[in-house]
Write an enzyme that holds these catalytic residues in place. Structure first.
Site, PDB file in Angstrom:
ATOM      1  N   CYS A 197      -3.879  -9.921 -22.860  1.00 13.07           N
ATOM      2  CA  CYS A 197      -3.442  -9.367 -24.148  1.00 13.07           C
ATOM      3  C   CYS A 197      -4.555  -9.155 -25.175  1.00 13.07           C
ATOM      4  O   CYS A 197      -4.745  -8.036 -25.643  1.00 13.07           O
ATOM      5  CB  CYS A 197      -2.382 -10.277 -24.755  1.00 13.07           C
ATOM      6  N   ARG A 226       3.077 -16.735 -24.500  1.00 12.39           N
ATOM      7  CA  ARG A 226       1.778 -17.029 -23.880  1.00 12.39           C
ATOM      8  C   ARG A 226       1.970 -17.269 -22.389  1.00 12.39           C
ATOM      9  O   ARG A 226       2.998 -17.820 -21.977  1.00 12.39           O
ATOM     10  CB  ARG A 226       1.174 -18.298 -24.487  1.00 12.39           C
ATOM     11  N   GLU A 227       0.975 -16.879 -21.610  1.00 10.33           N
ATOM     12  CA  GLU A 227       1.043 -17.167 -20.169  1.00 10.33           C
ATOM     13  C   GLU A 227       1.048 -18.679 -19.979  1.00 10.33           C
ATOM     14  O   GLU A 227       0.312 -19.399 -20.660  1.00 10.33           O
ATOM     15  CB  GLU A 227      -0.176 -16.583 -19.461  1.00 10.33           C
ATOM     16  N   ASN A 249      -1.922 -10.474 -32.543  1.00 14.18           N
ATOM     17  CA  ASN A 249      -2.927 -10.726 -31.505  1.00 14.18           C
ATOM     18  C   ASN A 249      -4.343 -10.521 -32.032  1.00 14.18           C
ATOM     19  O   ASN A 249      -5.254 -11.288 -31.715  1.00 14.18           O
ATOM     20  CB  ASN A 249      -2.672  -9.836 -30.284  1.00 14.18           C
ATOM     21  N   ALA A 287     -13.440 -23.714 -30.232  1.00 11.74           N
ATOM     22  CA  ALA A 287     -14.580 -22.888 -29.792  1.00 11.74           C
ATOM     23  C   ALA A 287     -14.721 -23.012 -28.281  1.00 11.74           C
ATOM     24  O   ALA A 287     -14.368 -24.028 -27.693  1.00 11.74           O
ATOM     25  CB  ALA A 287     -15.849 -23.377 -30.479  1.00 11.74           C
ATOM     26  N   GLY A 288     -15.183 -21.961 -27.657  1.00  7.31           N
ATOM     27  CA  GLY A 288     -15.326 -21.981 -26.198  1.00  7.31           C
ATOM     28  C   GLY A 288     -15.962 -20.707 -25.707  1.00  7.31           C
ATOM     29  O   GLY A 288     -16.657 -20.012 -26.467  1.00  7.31           O
ATOM     30  N   ASP A 335      13.351  -3.125 -11.563  1.00  9.73           N
ATOM     31  CA  ASP A 335      12.002  -2.582 -11.647  1.00  9.73           C
ATOM     32  C   ASP A 335      12.051  -1.066 -11.502  1.00  9.73           C
ATOM     33  O   ASP A 335      11.553  -0.322 -12.321  1.00  9.73           O
ATOM     34  CB  ASP A 335      11.120  -3.201 -10.566  1.00  9.73           C
ATOM     35  N   THR A 350       1.537  -2.056 -20.402  1.00  2.66           N
ATOM     36  CA  THR A 350       0.833  -1.024 -21.183  1.00  2.66           C
ATOM     37  C   THR A 350      -0.669  -1.304 -21.088  1.00  2.66           C
ATOM     38  O   THR A 350      -1.293  -1.711 -22.063  1.00  2.66           O
ATOM     39  CB  THR A 350       1.284  -1.045 -22.665  1.00  2.66           C
ATOM     40  N   PHE A 365       6.079 -12.723 -28.095  1.00  6.53           N
ATOM     41  CA  PHE A 365       4.851 -13.470 -28.409  1.00  6.53           C
ATOM     42  C   PHE A 365       4.663 -14.582 -27.386  1.00  6.53           C
ATOM     43  O   PHE A 365       4.334 -15.718 -27.726  1.00  6.53           O
ATOM     44  CB  PHE A 365       4.935 -14.032 -29.841  1.00  6.53           C
TER      45      PHE A 365
HETATM   46  C1  UDX Z   1      -1.689 -14.359 -26.055  1.00  9.01           C
HETATM   47  C2  UDX Z   1      -0.863 -14.687 -27.307  1.00  9.01           C
HETATM   48  O1  UDX Z   1      -1.086 -16.067 -27.677  1.00  9.01           O
HETATM   49  C3  UDX Z   1       0.615 -14.420 -27.087  1.00  9.01           C
HETATM   50  O2  UDX Z   1       1.348 -14.626 -28.301  1.00  9.01           O
HETATM   51  C4  UDX Z   1       0.769 -12.959 -26.637  1.00  9.01           C
HETATM   52  O3  UDX Z   1       2.120 -12.650 -26.403  1.00  9.01           O
HETATM   53  C5  UDX Z   1      -0.062 -12.699 -25.389  1.00  9.01           C
HETATM   54  O4  UDX Z   1      -1.440 -13.040 -25.651  1.00  9.01           O
HETATM   55  P1  UDX Z   1      -2.219 -15.544 -23.710  1.00  9.01           P
HETATM   56  O5  UDX Z   1      -3.082 -14.349 -23.415  1.00  9.01           O
HETATM   57  O6  UDX Z   1      -1.299 -16.051 -22.668  1.00  9.01           O
HETATM   58  O7  UDX Z   1      -1.318 -15.273 -25.021  1.00  9.01           O
HETATM   59  O8  UDX Z   1      -3.225 -16.745 -24.044  1.00  9.01           O
HETATM   60  P2  UDX Z   1      -3.667 -17.617 -25.302  1.00  9.01           P
HETATM   61  O9  UDX Z   1      -3.206 -18.996 -25.098  1.00  9.01           O
HETATM   62  O10 UDX Z   1      -3.304 -16.975 -26.592  1.00  9.01           O
HETATM   63  O11 UDX Z   1      -5.267 -17.584 -25.125  1.00  9.01           O
HETATM   64  C6  UDX Z   1      -5.990 -16.352 -25.089  1.00  9.01           C
HETATM   65  C7  UDX Z   1      -7.481 -16.604 -24.951  1.00  9.01           C
HETATM   66  O12 UDX Z   1      -7.994 -17.243 -26.109  1.00  9.01           O
HETATM   67  C8  UDX Z   1      -7.857 -17.516 -23.775  1.00  9.01           C
HETATM   68  O13 UDX Z   1      -9.026 -17.031 -23.151  1.00  9.01           O
HETATM   69  C9  UDX Z   1      -8.103 -18.868 -24.425  1.00  9.01           C
HETATM   70  O14 UDX Z   1      -8.988 -19.688 -23.691  1.00  9.01           O
HETATM   71  C10 UDX Z   1      -8.720 -18.421 -25.751  1.00  9.01           C
HETATM   72  N1  UDX Z   1      -8.566 -19.413 -26.831  1.00  9.01           N
HETATM   73  C11 UDX Z   1      -7.350 -19.712 -27.339  1.00  9.01           C
HETATM   74  C12 UDX Z   1      -9.718 -20.035 -27.335  1.00  9.01           C
HETATM   75  O15 UDX Z   1     -10.838 -19.771 -26.877  1.00  9.01           O
HETATM   76  N2  UDX Z   1      -9.576 -20.906 -28.370  1.00  9.01           N
HETATM   77  C13 UDX Z   1      -8.367 -21.213 -28.929  1.00  9.01           C
HETATM   78  O16 UDX Z   1      -8.334 -22.018 -29.872  1.00  9.01           O
HETATM   79  C14 UDX Z   1      -7.225 -20.598 -28.388  1.00  9.01           C
END
Ligand code: UDX
Length: 403
Positions: free
Chosen positions: A225, A116-117, A173, A217-218, A30, A48, A114
């Site tokens: 990100c 995802r969390e 993204n 949808a949500g 770190d 960033t 890429f």
């Molecule tokens: C994202 C990218 O997917 C990943 O490739 C990048 O490296 C970092 O950003 P993350 O932020 O972990 O990953 O979450 P992700 O699963 O992509 O969801 C992001 C947001 O979109 C969440 O709030 C999720 O609830 C929302 N989402 C996702 C929807 O509302 N509908 C979907 O169909 C998919």
């Protein structure tokens, strides 16, 4: 290969552990950057964040790492930037290092992640693609060999120029954020016309040119990100006098979505929010993470609190400091405790824990309302239990009354 990873956040740590698992000699640091001396490849994986009072990315940690690296180059090194950065940041890193080191001793490469969390290790080991942006073929070859265990398992390897790789990350993204925002807006129309948004997602997703993922949808999208990167992309485009009007609309639409859903809660409660007991299930921006960054719950819960509701929220990752100072907002230790005595249950995050709740058992309230913001439940099943149910597509009759 001998690798050094600078930054031990979720990207750095996951990359370090996974590269080590693939047989490399990895050091993760770190601050103690002197340790990078023996490494052949140095990864920059620092944050960033968005700059204060601006939409652009704060690159100070990236540049500080570059400066430190420049003090430790005694033999040829590849400096790989994995942090999400605007186009031309690689050029800047190169400039910083070349102040101290002759260009023949280093190469700056962009290799976006890429991950995802909550799915980061899986995403690392089974990526759809590995993108390497380099302006020299020697580094491309070394990187291809570093990633060969993943390529042999089917990951596509894409080599591009450095700037292209930087933009691929932001554009990916922004595109995913656009897909979500698109389906969210279509769901608004579905609500007014009595159409099930799930049918639309499936119907359009079956077209291979569109694809079925990221069409749920949500609530507004959140996380570390999408909100940050869409804004930074627009800011970069502005710098190059290019108007990214689609991405701008996505940002605006997503910002407005929480207000829209707040209004829906008001409508569902006949504008009588004061003293209503609200059970709020899930507060993180998505399931399988404790991350609250840009979660729409940060807008929805304060709205309800301000209107005088009593909120009992439950999240599998525990209570959140963000709600500590809010009036009438308390953490419940279980789903049951949160639902008990409530007038309305709002399902905000799609945790598996919320997918088979026995509402009848947990609530004695015959007039219990369920607002399922993730469309987890079958409306008919819930209605058969005698409860009022609203999903993302199920508020239509309220609107028809208002038209
Ligand atoms: C994202 C990218 O997917 C990943 O490739 C990048 O490296 C970092 O950003 P993350 O932020 O972990 O990953 O979450 P992700 O699963 O992509 O969801 C992001 C947001 O979109 C969440 O709030 C999720 O609830 C929302 N989402 C996702 C929807 O509302 N509908 C979907 O169909 C998919």
């Amino acid at each position: 290969m001998k690798l050094c990873i600078i930054g031990t956040g979720y990207v750095g740590l996951v990359s370090g552990v996974c590269f080590s698992d693939l047989g490399n000699d990895v050091i993760c640091v770190d601050k103690a950057l002197k340790k990078i001396k023996k490494s052949d490849i140095v990864f920059i994986c620092v944050g960033t964040p968005t700059k204060k009072n601006s939409n652009s990315a704060d690159l100070s940690q990236v540049y500080a790492a570059a400066k430190e690296i420049s003090k430790s180059i005694k033999k040829f090194k590849i400096i790989i930037n994995k942090s999400t950065v605007p186009v031309t940041t690689g050029d800047e890193i190169e400039k910083i290092i070349s102040k101290k080191v002759n260009k023949k001793f280093f190469s700056v490469v962009s290799n976006p992640e890429f991950l995802r969390e909550g799915e980061a290790i899986r995403d690392f080991i089974y990526p759809d693609r590995v993108v390497v942006g380099s302006n020299d073929s020697k580094s491309q070859k070394i990187l291809k060999s570093l990633y060969s265990p993943l390529i042999s398992k089917g990951a596509k390897f894409l080599s591009t120029k450095r700037r292209a790789a930087e933009l691929i990350k932001y554009a990916s993204n922004a595109f995913l954020a656009t897909k979500i925002t698109f389906i969210n807006e279509i769901s608004n129309l579905c609500e007014k016309t009595g159409i099930d948004i799930e049918d639309i997602s499936i119907g359009i997703g079956l077209d291979k040119r569109i694809g079925s993922r990221f069409l749920r949808a949500g609530p507004a999208y959140g996380g570390s990100c999408f909100p940050k990167d869409t804004k930074a992309l627009v800011s970069t485009a502005d710098k190059f006098k290019t108007n990214l009007s689609v991405v701008k609309s996505v940002i605006r639409s997503n910002d407005l979505r929480s207000d829209l859903l707040s209004k829906r809660v008001s409508l569902i409660l006949n504008n009588k929010i004061k003293n209503k007991v609200v059970s709020f299930l899930g507060v993180t921006f998505k399931a399988n993470t404790d991350d609250m960054r840009d979660s729409s719950s940060l807008k929805l819960i304060p709205f309800l609190s301000k209107k005088g509701a009593k909120i009992k929220y439950y999240d599998p990752t525990g209570s959140k400091k963000e709600f500590k100072k809010l009036k009438n907002v308390e953490f419940s230790n279980s789903i049951k405790e949160s639902i008990k005595g409530s007038d309305i249950v709002i399902i905000h995050t799609e945790w598996n824990d919320f997918k088979s709740i026995n509402f009848k058992k947990f609530s004695k309230n015959k007039k219990l309302i369920i607002y399922d913001m993730r469309n987890i439940y079958s409306p008919n099943k819930i209605k058969k239990l005698g409860f009022k149910y609203f999903g993302i597509q199920e508020a239509s009759y309220l609107y028809l009354l208002l038209l």
